[in-house]
Design an enzyme around this catalytic site. Structure first.
Site, PDB file in Angstrom:
ATOM      1  N   ASP A   1      45.592  53.577  49.016  1.00  0.00           N
ATOM      2  CA  ASP A   1      44.943  52.273  48.892  1.00  0.00           C
ATOM      3  C   ASP A   1      43.988  52.093  50.053  1.00  0.00           C
ATOM      4  O   ASP A   1      44.256  52.570  51.164  1.00  0.00           O
ATOM      5  CB  ASP A   1      45.990  51.152  48.886  1.00  0.00           C
ATOM      6  CG  ASP A   1      45.387  49.815  48.474  1.00  0.00           C
ATOM      7  OD1 ASP A   1      44.957  49.051  49.367  1.00  0.00           O
ATOM      8  OD2 ASP A   1      45.324  49.539  47.268  1.00  0.00           O
TER       9      ASP A   1
ATOM     10  N   ARG B   1      39.874  55.541  40.227  1.00  0.00           N
ATOM     11  CA  ARG B   1      41.180  55.010  39.852  1.00  0.00           C
ATOM     12  C   ARG B   1      41.789  55.799  38.685  1.00  0.00           C
ATOM     13  O   ARG B   1      42.486  55.246  37.837  1.00  0.00           O
ATOM     14  CB  ARG B   1      41.093  53.513  39.507  1.00  0.00           C
ATOM     15  CG  ARG B   1      42.340  52.710  39.872  1.00  0.00           C
ATOM     16  CD  ARG B   1      42.192  51.233  39.496  1.00  0.00           C
ATOM     17  NE  ARG B   1      41.201  50.555  40.318  1.00  0.00           N
ATOM     18  CZ  ARG B   1      40.343  49.631  39.870  1.00  0.00           C
ATOM     19  NH1 ARG B   1      40.333  49.305  38.598  1.00  0.00           N
ATOM     20  NH2 ARG B   1      39.496  49.049  40.685  1.00  0.00           N
TER      21      ARG B   1
ATOM     22  N   TYR C   1      38.609  41.789  53.413  1.00  0.00           N
ATOM     23  CA  TYR C   1      40.047  41.559  53.243  1.00  0.00           C
ATOM     24  C   TYR C   1      40.691  41.086  54.541  1.00  0.00           C
ATOM     25  O   TYR C   1      41.582  40.230  54.543  1.00  0.00           O
ATOM     26  CB  TYR C   1      40.726  42.847  52.777  1.00  0.00           C
ATOM     27  CG  TYR C   1      40.498  43.187  51.332  1.00  0.00           C
ATOM     28  CD1 TYR C   1      41.226  42.557  50.325  1.00  0.00           C
ATOM     29  CD2 TYR C   1      39.568  44.155  50.956  1.00  0.00           C
ATOM     30  CE1 TYR C   1      41.038  42.881  48.987  1.00  0.00           C
ATOM     31  CE2 TYR C   1      39.372  44.482  49.623  1.00  0.00           C
ATOM     32  CZ  TYR C   1      40.110  43.845  48.647  1.00  0.00           C
ATOM     33  OH  TYR C   1      39.921  44.157  47.320  1.00  0.00           O
TER      34      TYR C   1
ATOM     35  N   ARG D   1      47.348  52.522  36.207  1.00  0.00           N
ATOM     36  CA  ARG D   1      48.250  51.850  35.264  1.00  0.00           C
ATOM     37  C   ARG D   1      47.915  52.075  33.794  1.00  0.00           C
ATOM     38  O   ARG D   1      48.706  51.720  32.932  1.00  0.00           O
ATOM     39  CB  ARG D   1      48.277  50.348  35.574  1.00  0.00           C
ATOM     40  CG  ARG D   1      49.032  50.014  36.845  1.00  0.00           C
ATOM     41  CD  ARG D   1      49.002  48.530  37.144  1.00  0.00           C
ATOM     42  NE  ARG D   1      47.686  48.101  37.596  1.00  0.00           N
ATOM     43  CZ  ARG D   1      47.373  46.835  37.861  1.00  0.00           C
ATOM     44  NH1 ARG D   1      48.262  45.877  37.670  1.00  0.00           N
ATOM     45  NH2 ARG D   1      46.172  46.521  38.298  1.00  0.00           N
TER      46      ARG D   1
ATOM     47  N   ARG E   1      55.731  54.534  39.188  1.00  0.00           N
ATOM     48  CA  ARG E   1      55.676  53.329  40.023  1.00  0.00           C
ATOM     49  C   ARG E   1      56.974  52.536  39.909  1.00  0.00           C
ATOM     50  O   ARG E   1      57.453  51.980  40.898  1.00  0.00           O
ATOM     51  CB  ARG E   1      54.479  52.469  39.626  1.00  0.00           C
ATOM     52  CG  ARG E   1      54.348  51.200  40.457  1.00  0.00           C
ATOM     53  CD  ARG E   1      53.029  50.518  40.260  1.00  0.00           C
ATOM     54  NE  ARG E   1      53.010  49.207  40.882  1.00  0.00           N
ATOM     55  CZ  ARG E   1      51.940  48.430  40.978  1.00  0.00           C
ATOM     56  NH1 ARG E   1      50.785  48.854  40.462  1.00  0.00           N
ATOM     57  NH2 ARG E   1      51.999  47.258  41.551  1.00  0.00           N
TER      58      ARG E   1
END
Length: 356
Positions: free
Chosen positions: A77, A27, A154, A31, A40
């Site tokens: 993703d 990652r 998921y 952020r 973003r």
């Protein structure tokens, strides 16, 4: 063979000698970087960012502009695959990823098919090609996917879960349906990763983020065989160079030796296992990737450096180590801590080589 200025990462994955221990971060484009947050914002949404090849390329390169990292990883993703299967991925504010149509009924499961990555997922391949062009041979590009089990979690739960009740209930009550989901998903993941490799990815990583929530028997029934199915189906060479594979099961330290036997070139470790002990267990079978606790990066700079040196010292001056965190970097991480980490790994590993 295309020119590659820094191939340290690839050589380490193949357990070849390197001048220093290579480092990249799970990652690493995220952020915690102000520039990522700005890109973003311009994209409008996370999915729009993933599906725009120019913006995906931009954020992939951002951490390499700040830090002397030894590899780039595709910005995307893991849930792009089930989205392409028709489950309807969306991101709810404050809730994370969700699916509009999670797998509930038997007919839905029986109708599940693997998507054509060059059709439904072409935007990912376009991003891979664009990133390779932009990197211009500076460092290798890592392609990735979620593991069949993690994606299935998921797909059945409909999003993140605290107890995995729905997917575990399905696994125990209808293992036939669970195995069908996993088989189709494993084939989808294999095709997806191979399409990334054909588009320019120079290594492939499979994230089994939720494998560690399983019991030992369930892990060896519902996760590990499907990781092996994926690894067995991967393209091994492209553009005249070996394409190494990495598998990472968070919480999988108890099963390390079995994981090392499935044919991947490297195994990722979370922070719960000493990497020196892990190396002793796997011997010459695989390289190891890891495994600093991501929360170390909230400590003072001298502690970050000291903890990084501990990981390097534990592994020792041996080939086959790629330094990484034990899981993804936190969005709250001070960017300055990453500078300390990267510089320490390079400097200390060079000192270890010189003192050998």
């Amino acid at each position: 063979m295309s020119r590659l200025v820094n191939d340290t990462f690839l050589r380490a994955l193949l357990r070849e000698p390197t001048e220093h221990t290579p480092i990249w971060l799970m990652r690493q484009a995220g952020r915690y970087l102000p520039e990522y947050c700005e890109t973003r914002r311009r994209a409008g949404s996370f999915l729009d960012l993933c599906k725009n090849k120019d913006l995906a390329c931009e954020v992939t390169l951002q951490p390499l502009a700040r830090y002397d990292l030894d590899a780039a990883i595709l910005f995307s993703d893991i849930l792009t695959v089930p989205d392409a299967m028709g489950l309807g991925l969306y991101f709810a504010e404050g809730e994370g990823p969700r699916f509009e149509r999670p797998l509930k009924d038997e007919w839905e499961i029986r109708n599940l098919t693997a998507p054509d990555p060059h059709a439904e997922l072409q935007y990912v391949m376009d991003a891979v090609s664009e990133i390779r062009r932009a990197l211009d041979g500076s460092v290798p590009l890592i392609g990735f996917s979620g593991s069949p089990w993690t994606l299935a979690c998921y797909m059945v739960e409909g999003g993140s879960s605290s107890d995995y009740r729905k997917v575990k209930s399905l696994a125990y009550s209808r293992p036939d349906l669970m195995h069908h989901i996993l088989t189709v998903t494993a084939d989808a993941v294999t095709a997806y990763l191979n399409a990334q490799i054909q588009s320019g990815a120079q290594a492939a990583m499979v994230f089994d983020s939720w494998g560690g929530v399983l019991s030992e028997e369930a892990y060896h029934t519902f996760s590990l065989p499907y990781l092996k199915r994926v690894v067995d189906g991967l393209i091994r060479e492209n553009d005249g160079r070996r394409v190494p594979s990495i598998v990472f099961t968070k919480g999988g330290g108890l099963w390390l030796e079995r994981i090392a036997d499935i044919g991947a070139d490297a195994v990722g470790l979370d922070w719960t296992m000493d990497i020196g002990r892990a190396r002793a267990l796997v011997g010459e079978r695989v390289a190891l990737q890891g495994n600093l606790d991501p929360n170390v990066l909230f400590a003072p700079p001298e502690v970050v450096a000291a903890e990084a040196r501990k990981v390097l010292d534990s592994f020792g001056n041996h080939p086959g180590h790629v330094f990484n965190l034990g899981h993804g970097i936190s969005q709250f991480t001070p960017p300055e801590s990453v500078s300390v980490l990267v510089d320490t790994v390079h400097e200390h590993s060079r000192a270890l080589r010189a003192g050998a």
